[in-house]
Enzyme design. Sequence first.
Site, short mmCIF file in Angstrom:
data_model
loop_
_atom_site.label_atom_id
_atom_site.label_comp_id
_atom_site.label_asym_id
_atom_site.label_seq_id
_atom_site.Cartn_x
_atom_site.Cartn_y
_atom_site.Cartn_z
CG PHE A 12 -6.91 -2.37 5.47
CD1 PHE A 12 -5.94 -2.86 6.33
CD2 PHE A 12 -6.92 -1.01 5.19
CE1 PHE A 12 -5.00 -2.01 6.92
CE2 PHE A 12 -5.98 -0.16 5.76
CZ PHE A 12 -5.02 -0.65 6.63
CG ASP A 49 -5.49 -8.06 3.25
OD1 ASP A 49 -6.60 -7.57 3.57
OD2 ASP A 49 -4.82 -8.77 4.02
CB SER A 50 -0.62 -7.37 5.38
OG SER A 50 -1.65 -7.65 6.31
CG ASN A 63 2.06 -1.95 6.51
OD1 ASN A 63 1.02 -1.28 6.50
ND2 ASN A 63 2.85 -2.04 7.58
CG ASP A 66 -13.36 -2.92 6.01
OD1 ASP A 66 -13.53 -2.54 7.18
OD2 ASP A 66 -13.89 -3.95 5.55
CB CYS A 73 -14.84 -3.04 12.50
SG CYS A 73 -13.13 -3.58 12.44
N1 SAH Z 1 -12.68 -5.26 3.51
C1 SAH Z 1 -12.67 -6.65 3.86
C2 SAH Z 1 -12.40 -6.90 5.33
C3 SAH Z 1 -11.10 -6.37 5.85
S1 SAH Z 1 -10.64 -7.09 7.36
C4 SAH Z 1 -13.99 -7.28 3.46
O1 SAH Z 1 -14.97 -6.56 3.34
O2 SAH Z 1 -14.05 -8.49 3.29
C5 SAH Z 1 -9.08 -6.40 7.61
C6 SAH Z 1 -8.00 -6.90 6.68
O3 SAH Z 1 -6.86 -6.12 6.94
C7 SAH Z 1 -7.57 -8.35 6.85
O4 SAH Z 1 -7.71 -9.00 5.62
C8 SAH Z 1 -6.07 -8.27 7.21
O5 SAH Z 1 -5.30 -9.27 6.56
C9 SAH Z 1 -5.71 -6.91 6.69
N2 SAH Z 1 -4.59 -6.20 7.33
C10 SAH Z 1 -4.31 -6.07 8.64
N3 SAH Z 1 -3.26 -5.24 8.82
C11 SAH Z 1 -2.87 -4.83 7.58
C12 SAH Z 1 -1.87 -3.94 7.09
N4 SAH Z 1 -1.05 -3.29 7.92
N5 SAH Z 1 -1.78 -3.74 5.76
C13 SAH Z 1 -2.62 -4.38 4.90
N6 SAH Z 1 -3.57 -5.22 5.31
C14 SAH Z 1 -3.72 -5.44 6.63
#
Ligand code: SAH
Length: 409
Positions: free
Chosen positions: A244, A265-266, A291, A312, A352
């Site tokens: 993420f 990230d997705s 994913n 995250d 969060c």
């Molecule tokens: N770690 C990052 C913030 C993450 S916010 C930082 O510090 O800047 C959460 C992220 O999860 C978003 O970018 C969103 O696109 C991603 N996301 C949401 N669902 C997801 C999934 N199933 N698989 C991968 N990424 C995902």
Amino acid sequence: MPKKHAVSAELAERSVQISARGVARLQARHPWVYRTDVAQSNVGAHDVPPGSLVRVLDQRGKFLGTALYSSSSQIAIRMISHGSVADLPALVAERIRAAIAYRRELVWNTDAYRIVFSEADLLPGLIVDRYNDVLCLQVLTQAVDAVPVREAVLQTLKEELQPAGIVERVDARIRELEQLPPLPSRLLCGEKSSTVFTMNSTMNSGVRFHYDGLEGQKTGAFLDQRENYAAAAQYAHGEALDAFCYQGGFALHLAEKCSSVMGVDSSRPALEMAEKNATLNGREMEWIEANAFDLLRDYADAGRRYDTVVLDPPAFAKSKSNLETALRGYKELNLRALKMLRPGGILVSCCCSYHVSPAQYLNVLRISAQDVHRNLRIVENRGQAKDHPTLLNVPETEYLKCIVAYVSN
Ligand code: SAH
């Protein structure tokens, strides 16, 4: 249809009477009173103009303070003062100056941070972020949307910080919920809506990021993680996986310490920005669009191993009602990450969701470690950065958990 906006927000002409339960909340210094605790009789809350300043009274008519009223939110009243307010724009300006002074004292090594954090800065409904020379404003309530309040906000920010540009990011859903007319995200003043900002400048030269206030992505950066990036980088080593990763916040901070970093990230636009950020910092990194649940499962099953894993994810528990499902999701992720961590590895596990308490989240980690027969030592138990302050009597202002743990067999 929304009623006409309160044109002059200066004087509290209306009174709103609240129930004993509402009074108890205010006595505990929580600023919110729910609509169900606003008496319908006597003052007729329906007649109170949207976004107006109101005098708050108890059932006997005793004056409790001054609040901002919303005609549509379940949170009908947000206290702005325990006394009378003669001039709301002047009070808003004073609170913004106080918020800036707090950051001047406590925030360093960065030119990007939150300047105003709504209730936590006694300015309910207003968020202001600074990205170097560009400021980004978010308006979350009818009261802050009123013209005199907006003018006071802009004027004060310009005077105090002399930004090259101020943009407003609009969340269409919030405006709809507040029954406010739709607005586009746009430049409010100055010329500049994009810039480069630098965080954690103690780490060599710091880590640099692009910011574009008007492009695609809903938010800018996750400024609340700024101090956690630096903390994670202290312990990170070897091969790292940032799940993420969004625009690479953790990944870019880890790069200095790790032999390799992969971000997952997705969102393709987020990864495109992550790659631009890597180039800006002279780093070569791998970004994978996937994913994260599937990828972590596949990698864990395939026997892949890492020395550092960051989790995250977005908030899984949007309300209390889906808490159980959310906890299962968090457990699943931590379980997969722990399976892949080599002994001596570092897990950086974030949550969060306000609805998941710090104790509940630690418990998720405890049962995940138990399931995979690993020992976890908590190296750091962290929250949001100091520019996203927690106001002790407003539990809603404390939401971020970031656990740094050392994994052994
Ligand atoms: N770690 C990052 C913030 C993450 S916010 C930082 O510090 O800047 C959460 C992220 O999860 C978003 O970018 C969103 O696109 C991603 N996301 C949401 N669902 C997801 C999934 N199933 N698989 C991968 N990424 C995902």
